[in-house]
Structure formats: C-alpha cells, structure tokens
Design a protein around this motif. Structure first.
Motif, mmCIF file in Angstrom:
data_model
loop_
_atom_site.group_PDB
_atom_site.id
_atom_site.type_symbol
_atom_site.label_atom_id
_atom_site.label_comp_id
_atom_site.label_asym_id
_atom_site.label_seq_id
_atom_site.Cartn_x
_atom_site.Cartn_y
_atom_site.Cartn_z
ATOM 1 N N SER A 131 40.328 24.070 38.280
ATOM 2 C CA SER A 131 41.440 24.774 38.915
ATOM 3 C C SER A 131 42.052 23.831 39.935
ATOM 4 O O SER A 131 41.495 22.766 40.211
ATOM 5 N N GLU A 136 39.023 29.787 42.742
ATOM 6 C CA GLU A 136 39.980 30.484 41.862
ATOM 7 C C GLU A 136 39.304 31.203 40.691
ATOM 8 O O GLU A 136 39.948 31.920 39.947
ATOM 9 N N GLY A 137 38.005 30.959 40.525
ATOM 10 C CA GLY A 137 37.291 31.654 39.450
ATOM 11 C C GLY A 137 36.786 30.748 38.336
ATOM 12 O O GLY A 137 36.508 31.201 37.231
ATOM 13 N N GLU A 269 44.518 31.328 40.184
ATOM 14 C CA GLU A 269 44.341 32.646 40.786
ATOM 15 C C GLU A 269 45.707 33.271 41.063
ATOM 16 O O GLU A 269 46.522 32.727 41.821
ATOM 17 N N ARG A 272 48.011 33.855 44.491
ATOM 18 C CA ARG A 272 47.412 33.110 45.589
ATOM 19 C C ARG A 272 47.726 31.626 45.510
ATOM 20 O O ARG A 272 48.143 31.009 46.479
ATOM 21 N N THR A 273 47.560 31.041 44.339
ATOM 22 C CA THR A 273 47.749 29.591 44.241
ATOM 23 C C THR A 273 49.247 29.270 44.215
ATOM 24 O O THR A 273 49.962 29.771 43.351
ATOM 25 N N ASN A 296 44.063 34.173 36.518
ATOM 26 C CA ASN A 296 42.888 35.002 36.849
ATOM 27 C C ASN A 296 43.233 36.027 37.922
ATOM 28 O O ASN A 296 44.089 35.787 38.756
ATOM 29 N N LYS A 297 42.524 37.137 37.876
ATOM 30 C CA LYS A 297 42.653 38.199 38.875
ATOM 31 C C LYS A 297 44.073 38.756 38.957
ATOM 32 O O LYS A 297 44.586 38.966 40.055
ATOM 33 N N TYR A 306 40.342 40.909 34.700
ATOM 34 C CA TYR A 306 41.591 40.473 35.286
ATOM 35 C C TYR A 306 42.411 39.448 34.515
ATOM 36 O O TYR A 306 43.392 38.985 35.029
#
Ligand SMILES: Nc1ncnc2c1ncn2[C@@H]1O[C@H](COP(=O)(O)OP(=O)(O)OP(=O)(O)O)[C@@H](O)[C@H]1O
Ligand SMILES: [Mg+2]
Length: 315
Positions: A131, A136-137, A269, A272-273, A296-297, A306
């Motif tokens: 990521s 970020e997952g 993410e 957010r990103t 993601n999410k 998500y």
C-alpha cells in the motif's frame, strides 16, 4: 537408536549400495496427523509437502529421504474459529461477503499465475500485497487472499511475512513463528524447508519473518533477498507466493522487493489515502507487469466486509 535414526541409517546404507529409494511423502504417521488436524480422514490424499524432497530430481530423492527427518517443515494448527471471529475468510465458512469479494480479487491473480493470461507474465506466481501508507489493510488482505487462494483445489500458496521490521502474520493466525525469512538471509546453514510452516489449512504454508534483526529492512532490500526470492520462485513454480510487504512510500525496501514481483496488489484505504499518495505509490511499482488496486474499507450499505472497486493495470 530411535526409529528415525535407524531409518536414516538404513537409507544411507542403501544409497551407498547404489539403490534408489522412492520418496514417500509425507511419512504415514505424519499424514495421519495432518488428516486428523484438518478434520479429514487419514486416508485422504496428502497434498504436496514442503519437505526438502519437493521438486527434486529422482536422483536426489534418496538423499532427500535421508535428510527428511531433519528437513521436514513443521506443521502448525490455525484456529479457524478464532480467525473467523476476527473477520477473516476460512475454509469452513466459504460463503460470506468477504469470501465473495476475495474471489473476485483472487481470480485474475490465479489465472495469471497459472499462465492463463493473454501474454505470458514473468514471475506471475509472485504476488506482493502493499500500500502507499501504513495501516491500509495489507496484512488483512494478504492473509485473506492467501487463504482464499488455498481454498481452490488446484492452488498451493506460500504466505511470506515480508514486513520484517513489524511482522504481524503469526499473531493474526495465532501461530508460533520462530525462524523465517531473516534467518534465511543471515545464515547459510538453513534451508527454506527448515523454516517454512505447513498449516492446518490445506495447501497453505507460511514463511514467517524470522528472528528479529537490527538491520531487518536493509536485509529485505539486499542482494541476498533478491537471490532468495528468485530461488523460491523457481523452486516452487507451481505455487503462488503471497508477500505481505511494507508500505511503498517512506521506505525503499518494498520498492526493491516489487522489482521481483509478477503481480502487485495495492491496497488503498477508502476515504483516507490521498490521491497523490496513491499516484506516488503506483509510480514506484510501474515496472511490475500487473498492478491491481483494491479499495479497502469502503462504506457500503449494511455491515460486513469492505472491499470495493478494484482495477487492474498492465494486463
Ligand atoms: N477490510 C477490512 N475489514 C475489517 N478489518 C480490516 C479490514 N482491513 C483492515 N482491517 C483491520 O484494520 C487494521 C489495520 O489493518 P492491517 O494491519 O491489515 O494493515 P497494514 O496495512 O498491514 O498495516 P501496517 O502498515 O501497520 O502493516 C487491522 O486491525 C485489520 O484487522
Ligand atoms: Mg501489516
């Protein structure tokens, strides 16, 4: 002398006498243990093990058998209930929204790894999950992807904890890790098969990050790591290696690792990103033949998992 030593001695004698001994893998007792661990019957055909005998020529096989007791990779039990309770895909709960989303993400990756893409892709069996930024997952994605891939009957997966400075996979899977990648990079006397962990999830093995090292990140970007990745890619050509890697921005080791990969999954993410960070991250891996971004999410109606939009570049 124990049974194993006796067997090893006998094999050594046979070898000296020029007699080839076929590899029986895994050993019956172990096959039973594996069958039981998986809730399957002991008679079920064992999958290819991770012992050093794997992929060896018949000529080397008898030697491998003699080595086998020491070389055989350890088997670890993964608590599927705990995994499911923490929101991960498991083979015992194959139908969930997350499982469906993983199916969509893994399909092109597997297809490319198995050489079914329109044009051949170099090292397509090497898949790195990364990521732009931390948190970020990636680890969540790498584990789910690896398990989901291993649930395919014809796909064998090695999940590599390449986030060597902050390894998270053992804790998430609830397994004891011990030696791993960093030990392979610092010691000549151990082999991949010595540190691989076979798991109670059929067709899934884990290569832990290994013994903590003060120069872990430098080791990940080292020439030794390049050689190791290449060795693993050619030694295990019929399995998919999923690397849980550090983020791309603010560290260089992930970018070095990316140069060896046939496919990259870039986790982004949602909400957010910053877009600029995503672009910057994509620019660092543009030499990779396939880069798939996974959002993601994402907030969607209802609760649950998500994963949203994904897009593939390069193919
Ligand atoms: N899709 C998701 N659904 C539910 N939980 C998620 C999801 N993605 C990530 N998480 C959770 O968010 C947290 C951060 O995720 P994770 O550790 O996978 O990120 P990471 O990118 O690997 O972080 P790091 O850069 O620190 O390694 C974890 O607690 C993880 O379980
Ligand atoms: Mg992580």
């Amino acid at each position: 002398m124990g049974l194993i030593e006796q067997a090893a001695k006998r094999l050594e004698e046979l070898k000296r006498a020029g007699i080839e001994v076929p590899v029986a893998e895994p050993a019956p007792a172990e096959a039973q243990a594996r069958g039981a661990a998986r809730g399957g019957s002991a008679a079920a055909a064992p999958s290819a093990g991770d012992g050093a005998g794997l992929f060896r020529s018949p000529a080397a096989a008898s030697e491998a058998v003699a080595e086998a007791p020491a070389r055989r990779s350890k088997l670890v039990e993964i608590d599927l209930q705990r995994l499911a309770a923490n929101g991960y895909v498991t083979p015992t709960a194959p139908r969930s929204r997350l499982a469906d989303e993983m199916r969509v993400i893994k399909r092109p990756l597997i297809s490319n790894a198995q050489g079914k893409s329109a044009a051949p892709i170099d090292a397509a069996n090497l898949v790195m999950v990364t990521s732009a930024l931390p948190g970020e997952g990636k680890t969540f994605m790498a584990i789910n992807l690896a398990i989901s891939m291993a649930m395919e009957l014809d796909t064998t997966v090695l999940l590599v904890d390449a986030d060597v400075a902050r390894p998270a996979i053992p804790e998430r899977l609830g397994i004891d890790a011990g030696r791993g990648l960093l030990d392979l990079l610092t010691r000549k006397d151990i082999d991949v098969a010595d540190v691989l962990l076979r798991t109670s999830i059929e067709r899934l093995s884990v290569l832990p990050a290994g013994t903590p090292h003060s120069r872990a990140t430098e080791l990940l970007a080292s020439e030794a790591m390049s050689r190791l990745v290449e060795e693993m890619a050619s030694r295990y050509p019929d399995r998919i290696l999923v690397f849980d890697a550090p983020p791309l921005i603010s560290s260089t080791e992930s970018r070095v690792l990316a140069t060896h990969m046939g496919q990259i999954v870039l986790v982004v993410e949602a909400d957010r990103t910053p877009q600029a960070s995503v672009k910057q991250a994509l620019a660092t891996v543009e030499q990779c033949p396939v880069v798939m971004t996974v959002l993601n999410k994402t907030e969607r109606s209802g609760s649950g998992s998500y994963y949203g939009y994904y897009g593939a570049y390069g193919q």
